[in-house]
Design an enzyme around this catalytic site. Structure first.
Site, PDB file in Angstrom:
ATOM      1  N   THR A 176      29.695  32.580 -13.238  1.00  0.00           N
ATOM      2  CA  THR A 176      29.928  31.171 -13.565  1.00  0.00           C
ATOM      3  C   THR A 176      30.911  31.079 -14.722  1.00  0.00           C
ATOM      4  O   THR A 176      30.890  31.894 -15.638  1.00  0.00           O
ATOM      5  CB  THR A 176      28.597  30.460 -13.903  1.00  0.00           C
ATOM      6  OG1 THR A 176      27.786  30.474 -12.730  1.00  0.00           O
ATOM      7  CG2 THR A 176      28.818  29.017 -14.324  1.00  0.00           C
ATOM      8  N   PHE A 178      32.268  28.868 -17.777  1.00  0.00           N
ATOM      9  CA  PHE A 178      31.796  27.845 -18.717  1.00  0.00           C
ATOM     10  C   PHE A 178      32.964  27.414 -19.595  1.00  0.00           C
ATOM     11  O   PHE A 178      33.896  28.192 -19.831  1.00  0.00           O
ATOM     12  CB  PHE A 178      30.709  28.421 -19.634  1.00  0.00           C
ATOM     13  CG  PHE A 178      29.418  28.737 -18.936  1.00  0.00           C
ATOM     14  CD1 PHE A 178      29.277  29.909 -18.207  1.00  0.00           C
ATOM     15  CD2 PHE A 178      28.332  27.864 -19.019  1.00  0.00           C
ATOM     16  CE1 PHE A 178      28.074  30.219 -17.563  1.00  0.00           C
ATOM     17  CE2 PHE A 178      27.128  28.160 -18.377  1.00  0.00           C
ATOM     18  CZ  PHE A 178      27.003  29.335 -17.652  1.00  0.00           C
TER      19      PHE A 178
END
Ligand code: PEP
Ligand code: MN
Length: 565
Positions: A176, A178
């Site tokens: 992921t 960020f």
């Protein structure tokens, strides 16, 4: 440093935030809006928001927050972080997988474990929770052994749970991205580390608007790293486009691109620039060399012979251009069909050609004349290269087509009519591919060399100059082959020089003597048009050699008797 994240202790957001600020004090927030609000109103000094997952894509609540959070310049994006995301399923100590009836997690996490869940727990109830670690907390606080949570293995320890299975995500590459941000501008903002810039663009519904915006980046060699559209809520069927590009507006190219997008788009908002992730998983490119109009002029032009007195040799596959062995490029003016191209390619290959020519995109004086087969023609050229081993030279007429022509060609030809198409020259420079730069029929030697300078100055040293005849008062031939130019550019530059007797003559009968004269004048090679049936060619038939005449020409250059066609 107090850092706001969405979720509780043990959440992936915490792990991501710790990559940026290892010593942080956590400010747990219920949703992404609250993360931005916490930083804005001083409950936290910075924040960390998930923006995109490599398996399921955009984190839309974060996208939908970006304008409100960063559009007014109060908060400052500081760095992106890539976090490998591994999920574990956890339950109260003593619980077994067989006894699990409900699984709680953030919907994104549930989505990332779909394959494992459908295989091992096909009938369980999947319950969306507000965050992964939060669902571990719920399971830990409850008394129910039929409940499990999916989340970071680390959360199990925080909430007294046992791991039933680890690494249950659909794909082990799962990660992921960020975005971290602060209320105060980041002290890192002046470093030379790679950066990205994020912006939002609103477009009117007119043909080509999105393409024009993207071209503003493409034409300046700016790499786009993300593009996401989201609906514009109060205006049905209109969209906002979120764009991430490499670089910052301190790079004059990005500043120019943004200026041109501002002129095109209904509205643009720059969200900010921040450090790009350079660790594992990074997709950041090496920074491009500064554009020539933004760097100091060299003491002497890059084409100047004194820059490289020994001369430039360009290697194309197994062939060297610019050395003592004359280069022979041969093939049809236009690629007319697969059959005729393959027939010509076979014949010129066996007669001794080094490279195959053939136009797929044709510059024609009349818009009603055959314009070439386009991409289909490029594919036939690639097929002919497969079959004969000859590298392919083909023309590219506009900068937009450089990527597609470059995908099939070994050498990009810039035609006489485009010699001063500066956008094309810049794109040819950025491509790094060998370029055959034809001289414009009305161009002076000085203009021709400066056209070459454009390609060189954009970082591409692989330029071959091609003299193809200039327009004089003489009408008996199509153009006049300027042998002065061949000899003079050999003297003035270190670049290989090729002659094109076919276009200069416009008639096949004098192609051979002009070839020999060009080589005598110092050309490193020739490019000649060859057609299996020149009288029925779709372009430039009168100047095209038939297969036998080409075999004779190649034999004369190579100093041996013609090979059978
Ligand atoms: C060609 O090579 O077919 C051609 C169109 O050349 P020029 O640009 O020299 O006219
Ligand atoms: Mn031609």
């Amino acid at each position: 440093m107090r850092v706001a994240i969405q979720g509780t202790r043990g959440a992936f957001s915490e792990a991501a935030a710790r990559l940026r600020w290892p010593e942080l004090d956590l400010v747990a927030c219920r949703d992404v809006t609250d993360v931005a609000a916490a930083v804005r109103d001083g409950r936290a000094d910075g924040g960390c928001l998930p923006i995109e997952n490599s398996l399921v894509g955009s984190v839309t609540p974060t996208y939908d927050l970006l304008h409100e959070a960063f559009g007014d310049g109060t908060l400052h994006l500081s760095a992106e972080v890539l976090l490998p995301v591994h999920h574990a399923i956890m339950a109260r100590p003593g619980a077994t997988l067989a006894g699990i009836k409900r699984v709680l997690s953030h919907p994104v996490a549930l989505g990332q474990c779909r394959i494992w869940l459908s295989k091992h727990l096909p009938d369980v109830e999947l319950v969306s929770a507000w965050d992964t670690a939060g669902s571990a907390e719920i399971v830990g606080r409850g008394q129910d052994d039929s409940q499990a949570a999916i989340g970071p293995a680390l959360a199990a320890g925080y909430y007294g749970l046992s791991l039933l299975e680890e690494r249950i995500e659909d794909d082990p590459t799962n990660q992921t991205r960020f975005l971290t941000f602060t209320r105060e501008p980041s002290p890192d903002s002046n470093t030379d580390l790679p950066k990205k810039t994020s912006l939002i663009v609103w477009l009117d519904h007119r043909p080509g608007m999105l393409a024009a915006v993207l071209q503003a980046f493409a034409s300046r060699g700016i790499n786009l790293t993300a593009l996401q559209s989201r609906p514009e809520r109060s205006a049905p069927w209109t969209y906002r486009f979120y764009v991430d590009v490499e670089g910052t507006p301190a790079d004059p190219r990005l500043a120019e691109a943004l200026e041109s997008i501002e002129a095109l788009a209904a509205r643009i908002v720059i969200l900010g620039s921040y450090l790009a992730w350079v660790g594992e998983g990074s997709v950041a490119n090496a920074p491009q060399p500064a554009a020539p109009n933004h760097r100091p002029k060299p003491d002497m032009p890059l084409f100047d012979r004194r820059q490289r007195p020994e001369g430039t040799i360009i290697t194309i596959g197994k062939i060297e251009v610019g050395g003592d062995r004359p280069l022979i490029i041969a093939g049809p003016c236009s690629v007319e069909s697969e059959e005729m191209l393959l027939e010509t390619a076979d014949a010129v290959a066996s007669a001794g050609a080094d490279m195959l020519r053939g136009g797929a995109f044709k510059p024609r004086t009349s818009p009603y004349d055959f314009q070439g087969l386009g991409v289909k023609g490029l594919k036939f050229l690639a097929e002919a290269r497969e079959r004969t081993g000859l590298p392919v030279v083909t023309e590219v007429m506009s900068w937009e087509e450089v990527p597609v022509v470059g995908r099939y060609a070994d050498v990009l030809q810039i035609g006489a009519r485009n010699m001063q198409n500066f956008a094309l020259l810049r794109a040819a420079g950025r491509s790094g591919m060998p370029i055959l730069l034809k001289r414009g029929a009305g161009a002076t030697i000085e203009e021709w060399l400066h056209a070459a300078e454009y390609v060189l100055a954009h970082g591409n040293p692989n330029v071959m100059l091609c003299e193809r005849g200039i327009r004089t008062f003489e009408r008996a031939t199509r153009h006049t082959l300027d042998l002065n130019a061949v000899a003079l550019v050999r003297e003035r530059t270190h670049l290989p020089v090729i002659a094109d007797p076919s276009h200069a003559a416009g008639m096949r009968s004098i192609v051979l003597p002009l070839t020999l004269a060009s080589l005598a004048a110092g050309a490193h090679g020739v490019i000649v048009e060859v057609h299996p049936d020149p009288d029925h060619a779709m372009s430039d038939g009168p100047q095209s050699l038939d297969l036998a005449a080409f075999a004779e020409l190649a034999g004369r250059i190579r100093g041996h008797a013609p090979q059978p066609a």
